[in-house]
Design an enzyme around this catalytic site. Structure first.
Site, PDB file in Angstrom:
ATOM      1  N   ARG A  84      10.104  -3.669  13.281  1.00 45.93           N
ATOM      2  CA  ARG A  84      10.715  -2.542  14.070  1.00 45.93           C
ATOM      3  C   ARG A  84      11.408  -1.950  12.808  1.00 45.93           C
ATOM      4  NH1 ARG A  84      14.719  -4.005  16.137  1.00 45.93           N
ATOM      5  NH2 ARG A  84      14.839  -6.441  15.763  1.00 45.93           N
ATOM      6  N   LYS A 130      10.811  -3.842  24.053  1.00 44.70           N
ATOM      7  CA  LYS A 130      11.922  -3.353  23.797  1.00 44.70           C
ATOM      8  C   LYS A 130      12.216  -1.818  23.935  1.00 44.70           C
ATOM      9  CE  LYS A 130      12.954  -7.366  22.142  1.00 44.70           C
ATOM     10  NZ  LYS A 130      13.047  -7.880  20.895  1.00 44.70           N
ATOM     11  N   HIS A 163      18.837  -8.778  25.925  1.00 51.12           N
ATOM     12  CA  HIS A 163      17.807  -9.369  24.980  1.00 51.12           C
ATOM     13  C   HIS A 163      18.081 -10.908  25.032  1.00 51.12           C
ATOM     14  CE1 HIS A 163      16.577  -9.652  20.469  1.00 51.12           C
ATOM     15  NE2 HIS A 163      15.646  -9.761  21.210  1.00 51.12           N
ATOM     16  N   SER A 195      17.235 -11.068  17.114  1.00 49.41           N
ATOM     17  CA  SER A 195      15.938 -11.130  16.593  1.00 49.41           C
ATOM     18  C   SER A 195      15.740 -12.344  15.627  1.00 49.41           C
ATOM     19  CB  SER A 195      15.455  -9.803  16.156  1.00 49.41           C
ATOM     20  OG  SER A 195      15.519  -8.953  17.031  1.00 49.41           O
ATOM     21  N   CYS A 249      16.361 -15.341  15.813  1.00 50.69           N
ATOM     22  CA  CYS A 249      17.600 -16.248  15.507  1.00 50.69           C
ATOM     23  C   CYS A 249      17.475 -17.485  16.634  1.00 50.69           C
ATOM     24  CB  CYS A 249      18.865 -15.693  15.832  1.00 50.69           C
ATOM     25  SG  CYS A 249      19.439 -14.628  14.436  1.00 50.69           S
ATOM     26  N   GLY A 250      16.417 -17.669  17.288  1.00 50.55           N
ATOM     27  CA  GLY A 250      16.043 -18.752  18.030  1.00 50.55           C
ATOM     28  C   GLY A 250      16.097 -18.742  19.507  1.00 50.55           C
ATOM     29  N   THR A 281      13.158 -18.221  21.285  1.00 54.97           N
ATOM     30  CA  THR A 281      11.898 -18.550  21.616  1.00 54.97           C
ATOM     31  C   THR A 281      11.781 -20.234  21.391  1.00 54.97           C
ATOM     32  OG1 THR A 281      10.703 -16.618  20.840  1.00 54.97           O
ATOM     33  CG2 THR A 281       9.426 -18.736  21.004  1.00 54.97           C
ATOM     34  N   ASN A 282      12.532 -20.362  20.444  1.00 56.13           N
ATOM     35  CA  ASN A 282      12.906 -22.005  20.132  1.00 56.13           C
ATOM     36  C   ASN A 282      13.385 -22.758  21.153  1.00 56.13           C
ATOM     37  OD1 ASN A 282      11.825 -23.210  17.486  1.00 56.13           O
ATOM     38  ND2 ASN A 282      11.859 -21.177  17.181  1.00 56.13           N
ATOM     39  N   ASP A 321      12.679 -13.760  25.783  1.00 63.17           N
ATOM     40  CA  ASP A 321      13.260 -12.609  24.797  1.00 63.17           C
ATOM     41  C   ASP A 321      13.982 -11.740  25.611  1.00 63.17           C
ATOM     42  OD1 ASP A 321      13.298 -11.173  22.304  1.00 63.17           O
ATOM     43  OD2 ASP A 321      11.969  -9.733  22.998  1.00 63.17           O
ATOM     44  N   SER A 342       5.542 -12.017  10.854  1.00 61.13           N
ATOM     45  CA  SER A 342       4.102 -12.221  11.320  1.00 61.13           C
ATOM     46  C   SER A 342       4.545 -12.996  13.004  1.00 61.13           C
ATOM     47  CB  SER A 342       3.080 -13.402  10.742  1.00 61.13           C
ATOM     48  OG  SER A 342       3.949 -14.362  10.113  1.00 61.13           O
ATOM     49  N   ARG A 363      23.464 -16.114  13.682  1.00 63.83           N
ATOM     50  CA  ARG A 363      23.408 -16.915  12.440  1.00 63.83           C
ATOM     51  C   ARG A 363      24.403 -16.715  11.580  1.00 63.83           C
ATOM     52  NH1 ARG A 363      18.157 -18.112  10.063  1.00 63.83           N
ATOM     53  NH2 ARG A 363      16.560 -17.723  11.956  1.00 63.83           N
ATOM     54  N   GLY A 399      15.319 -29.301  18.880  1.00 55.40           N
ATOM     55  CA  GLY A 399      15.326 -29.918  20.331  1.00 55.40           C
ATOM     56  C   GLY A 399      16.722 -30.557  20.527  1.00 55.40           C
ATOM     57  N   ASP A 400      17.360 -30.783  19.381  1.00 56.23           N
ATOM     58  CA  ASP A 400      18.827 -31.363  19.417  1.00 56.23           C
ATOM     59  C   ASP A 400      19.761 -30.433  20.303  1.00 56.23           C
ATOM     60  OD1 ASP A 400      18.478 -34.099  18.679  1.00 56.23           O
ATOM     61  OD2 ASP A 400      17.819 -33.429  16.952  1.00 56.23           O
TER      62      ASP A 400
HETATM   63  P1  GTP Z   1      12.664 -12.586  18.356  1.00 53.12           P
HETATM   64  O1  GTP Z   1      11.297 -12.798  18.768  1.00 53.12           O
HETATM   65  O2  GTP Z   1      12.770 -11.705  17.218  1.00 53.12           O
HETATM   66  O3  GTP Z   1      13.688 -11.806  19.423  1.00 53.12           O
HETATM   67  O4  GTP Z   1      13.392 -13.946  17.854  1.00 53.12           O
HETATM   68  P2  GTP Z   1      13.635 -15.364  18.718  1.00 53.12           P
HETATM   69  O5  GTP Z   1      15.258 -15.249  18.870  1.00 53.12           O
HETATM   70  O6  GTP Z   1      12.875 -15.706  19.666  1.00 53.12           O
HETATM   71  O7  GTP Z   1      13.636 -16.287  17.316  1.00 53.12           O
HETATM   72  P3  GTP Z   1      12.837 -17.494  17.257  1.00 53.12           P
HETATM   73  O8  GTP Z   1      13.151 -18.752  18.112  1.00 53.12           O
HETATM   74  O9  GTP Z   1      11.400 -17.380  16.904  1.00 53.12           O
HETATM   75  O10 GTP Z   1      13.380 -18.146  15.876  1.00 53.12           O
HETATM   76  C1  GTP Z   1      13.281 -17.518  14.591  1.00 53.12           C
HETATM   77  C2  GTP Z   1      13.683 -18.561  13.460  1.00 53.12           C
HETATM   78  O11 GTP Z   1      14.763 -19.316  13.754  1.00 53.12           O
HETATM   79  C3  GTP Z   1      12.427 -19.406  13.172  1.00 53.12           C
HETATM   80  O12 GTP Z   1      12.107 -19.421  11.722  1.00 53.12           O
HETATM   81  C4  GTP Z   1      12.960 -20.885  13.488  1.00 53.12           C
HETATM   82  O13 GTP Z   1      12.457 -21.804  12.836  1.00 53.12           O
HETATM   83  C5  GTP Z   1      14.633 -20.530  13.368  1.00 53.12           C
HETATM   84  N1  GTP Z   1      15.293 -21.364  14.413  1.00 53.12           N
HETATM   85  C6  GTP Z   1      15.329 -21.489  15.586  1.00 53.12           C
HETATM   86  N2  GTP Z   1      15.889 -22.171  16.155  1.00 53.12           N
HETATM   87  C7  GTP Z   1      16.907 -23.057  15.218  1.00 53.12           C
HETATM   88  C8  GTP Z   1      17.594 -24.150  15.245  1.00 53.12           C
HETATM   89  O14 GTP Z   1      18.244 -24.544  16.102  1.00 53.12           O
HETATM   90  N3  GTP Z   1      18.151 -24.367  13.987  1.00 53.12           N
HETATM   91  C9  GTP Z   1      17.716 -23.857  12.696  1.00 53.12           C
HETATM   92  N4  GTP Z   1      17.913 -24.156  11.608  1.00 53.12           N
HETATM   93  N5  GTP Z   1      16.699 -22.729  12.673  1.00 53.12           N
HETATM   94  C10 GTP Z   1      16.167 -22.574  13.938  1.00 53.12           C
HETATM   95  C1  SPV Z   2      12.721  -8.688  18.065  1.00 52.72           C
HETATM   96  O1  SPV Z   2      12.633  -7.979  17.030  1.00 52.72           O
HETATM   97  O2  SPV Z   2      13.789  -9.003  18.576  1.00 52.72           O
HETATM   98  C2  SPV Z   2      11.495  -8.950  18.892  1.00 52.72           C
HETATM   99  C3  SPV Z   2      10.251  -8.823  18.217  1.00 52.72           C
HETATM  100  O3  SPV Z   2      11.596  -9.830  20.048  1.00 52.72           O
HETATM  101  S1  SPV Z   2       9.933  -7.027  18.642  1.00 52.72           S
HETATM  102  O4  SPV Z   2       8.986  -6.981  19.561  1.00 52.72           O
HETATM  103  O5  SPV Z   2       9.081  -6.200  17.432  1.00 52.72           O
HETATM  104  O6  SPV Z   2      11.072  -6.268  18.747  1.00 52.72           O
HETATM  105 MN    MN Z   3      13.596 -10.163  20.373  1.00 53.28          MN
END
Ligand code: GTP
Ligand code: SPV
Ligand code: MN
Length: 594
Positions: free
Chosen positions: A71, A209, A229, A251, A253-254, A256-257, A280, A376, A408, A503-504
């Site tokens: 973006r 977005k 968001h 974005s 910052c976790g 999806t995880n 998201d 990516s 973060r 997971g923790d």
């Molecule tokens: P957008 O799609 O950009 O909105 O991102 P998002 O918030 O869904 O982020 P995503 O879950 O993809 O995490 C992005 C990065 O954060 C990855 O490199 C992960 O490995 C890292 N990450 C996610 N959860 C954790 C966590 O609990 N601890 C740590 N150290 N890193 C994490």
């Molecule tokens: C973000 O940047 O928060 C995303 C990816 O979820 S994008 O669709 O490029 O905005």
């Molecule tokens: Mn996002």
């Protein structure tokens, strides 16, 4: 033949056809036959690369131009009628000037090309939460991504009917992918989005977005709901009860995880499960029962690839094993699969890096190069996710017990804390700060204020947005979700993450739900309620109570040092800043001085 008789749609499409001069017009009906034909066409032109059909059935690789990988916040504009309505945190352009500039850039740029007309719904078709959009594009990549990320095609138009004018106009033109002429413009008062000179995800998948956050946040303000968001997850306990949580992290910052988390063994063996409703974006409304209900307006995941692996996020990885489009990851030529940093420790020897050069992966990475771009992404259907919620397509959404903010922060913010009440929670969200990531162009790792993780996505003046939050809390009263803040990213003196995360993080969610149910106490601090060390379950974890005490610690001096930054940030909003937030800031300052 047009797929609708809706006059407002047809007249806008006519106007855009006149402007853009396409050589051909194709309505996207949503059928598999049409999509398959487009995939074939994209493979012939080189826009997509078909991956190994045995190992990754229905999967494709796409590479964007190296200057078009994230973006572009500096080139994103809120074209509200006045600068004041866009607010101090958004770029603003006067609407008529913006239209003129954009039309001058885009005029005639579909000549020799096909204009694809994509009708799509954000949210399940037929839900009161849902909103319709039409995106015009000259990119097959956009069509195929929108087919994963949204509900789209003729069914959307049939349900929408011929009368309503309440739909979002989206014009995307690839043009020359010229950075200097790249603009992502939202016109909230006109329900319109125009995006030119990019072909990267967040800039061009206009339902995401641009619509579901920037336009929708404005609509929510006017109509009494919220677009955020936020991920949405359901946490099921051993009794089979599910509590739903929304979480806003900036974005990469976790979200999806967390949304797809697999519980640690001690929880899994007892029967705890996490269900993913969204990763998201959340649209939130007050339901007939007075509680806050959420839907995920999307239909797929546009997730960060690097760092995704069988250990960190097996559910995300599983989601990408079929019918997925990968963007800017590396290709393994030996078996025609994909690779990215953090997938495993074996970069492919016979590799094509994300820009398209043939390299020796181990040598290339040993020299400090990245095979996949740090931003990516994979575009995967939500239905692929092994833990997708049974409520995913619910037209009423899910009731939300807790809202979690997070970012973060190497220091300052503890692992978790709870706000004293809703307005204090709004204050916590409004003062959130986080290190920047590769999801947007520009410097990475710089701490900036990112209120509610919405700084790049709020479609109007953030001061009004905060007031809207306060007003929603007043309407929700004692049915309002409880508000928390988390930080998975505290580091030690060597810069290593202290908390195991992934997971923790369930251990923290467990405490959050217990707080919502009034089942656990807490320690009151100047910033809010922090867990007692004994109340976070550390069973089966190589993490001592002392370690935990460390990440839960609230360092008064660090927090005192936060105050000038908050004041400076708030000062940008002048007299528009809600009084209630100023009062919360005064309270925090007083409590820190105690
Ligand atoms: P957008 O799609 O950009 O909105 O991102 P998002 O918030 O869904 O982020 P995503 O879950 O993809 O995490 C992005 C990065 O954060 C990855 O490199 C992960 O490995 C890292 N990450 C996610 N959860 C954790 C966590 O609990 N601890 C740590 N150290 N890193 C994490
Ligand atoms: C973000 O940047 O928060 C995303 C990816 O979820 S994008 O669709 O490029 O905005
Ligand atoms: Mn996002």
């Amino acid at each position: 033949m047009a797929l609708t008789e809706n006059k407002s749609m047809l007249s806008w499409i006519d106007e855009m056809t006149e402007l853009m001069k396409p050589s051909e017009i194709v309505w996207i009906d949503g059928s598999e036959e049409q999509l398959e034909q487009l995939r074939k066409q994209a493979c012939q032109s080189g826009e997509l690369i078909k991956l190994n059909e045995e190992k990754l059935p229905g999967c494709y690789l796409h590479r964007t131009k190296p200057n078009d990988v994230a973006r572009v916040e500096a080139r994103t504009f809120i074209c509200a009628n006045s600068k004041e309505e866009a607010g101090p945190t958004n770029n603003w352009m006067e609407p008529s000037e913006a239209y003129k500039m954009l039309y001058d850039i885009a005029r005639g740029r579909y000549a020799g090309r096909t204009m694809y007309i994509i009708p799509y719904s954000m949210g399940p078709i037929g839900s009161e939460f849902s909103k319709v959009g039409i995106e015009l594009t000259d990119s097959i990549y956009v069509v195929l991504n929108m087919a994963i990320m949204t509900r789209m095609g003729k069914a959307v138009l049939d349900a929408f009917g011929n009368e309503s004018n309440d739909w979002v106009r989206g014009l995307h033109a690839t043009c020359d992918i010229d950075e200097e002429k790249r603009y992502i413009c939202q016109f909230p008062q006109d329900n319109t989005i125009i995006s030119v000179n990019s072909a990267y995800g967040g800039n061009v998948l206009l339902g995401k977005k641009c619509f579901a956050l920037r336009i929708a946040s404005y609509q929510g303000w006017k109509e009494g709901w919220m677009a955020e968001h936020m991920l949405i997850l359901g946490l099921e306990n051993p009794q089979g009860e599910i509590k739903y949580v929304c979480a806003a992290f900036p974005s990469a910052c976790g979200k999806t995880n967390l949304a797809m988390l697999i519980p640690p063994e001690v929880y899994k063996s007892k029967g705890y499960k996490v269900w993913c409703v969204g990763d998201d974006i959340s649209w939130l409304r007050i339901g007939p029962d007075g509680r806050l209900w959420a839907i995920n307006p999307e239909n797929g995941f546009f997730g960060v690839a690097p760092g995704t692996n069988a250990k960190s996020n097996p559910n995300a990885l599983a989601s990408t094993r079929k019918n997925t489009i990968f963007t800017n990851v590396a290709q393994n030529l030996d078996d025609n699969t994909v690779w990215w940093e953090g997938l495993d420790k074996n970069p492919p020897v016979n590799a094509v890096e994300w820009k398209g050069a043939h390299v020796n992966g181990p040598e290339f990475t040993a020299q400090g190069n990245k095979l996949a771009h740090p931003n990516s992404r994979f575009t995967a259907p939500a239905k692929n996710c092994p833990c997708v919620s049974s409520e995913f397509d619910s037209t009423t959404g899910v009731p939300i017990s807790a809202i979690v903010f997070g970012g973060r922060r190497a220091k300052t913010a503890p692992l978790v804390y709870q706000s004293r009440d809703w307005n204090h929670g709004v204050f916590v969200g409004s003062t959130m700060a986080s290190e920047t990531t590769a999801a947007a162009t520009g410097a990475v790792g710089v701490v900036r204020r990112d209120p509610m993780a919405m700084i790049p996505f709020c479609g109007y003046n953030m001061a009004y947005y905060w007031q809207h939050w306060i007003d929603m809390g007043e309407k929700l009263g004692d049915k309002a979700p409880k508000i928390f803040h988390v930080n998975w990213f505290r580091t030690d003196d060597e810069g290593n993450f202290v908390w195991p995360g992934f997971g923790d993080n369930l251990r923290v969610l467990d405490w959050i739900i217990k707080r919502c149910e009034g089942k656990v106490g807490a320690k009151e601090t100047a910033i809010g309620y922090v867990p007692e060390v004994d109340d976070i379950n550390l069973d089966g974890l190589d993490f001592t109570k002392e370690d935990l005490a460390g990440v839960l610690n609230v360092d008064t001096d660090l927090w005192k040092a936060e105050i000038p930054g908050i004041k400076e940030f708030y000062a940008k909003f002048g007299d528009k800043l809600p009084e209630k937030l100023q009062a919360e800031l005064d309270t925090l300052e007083a409590k820190l001085a105690e």
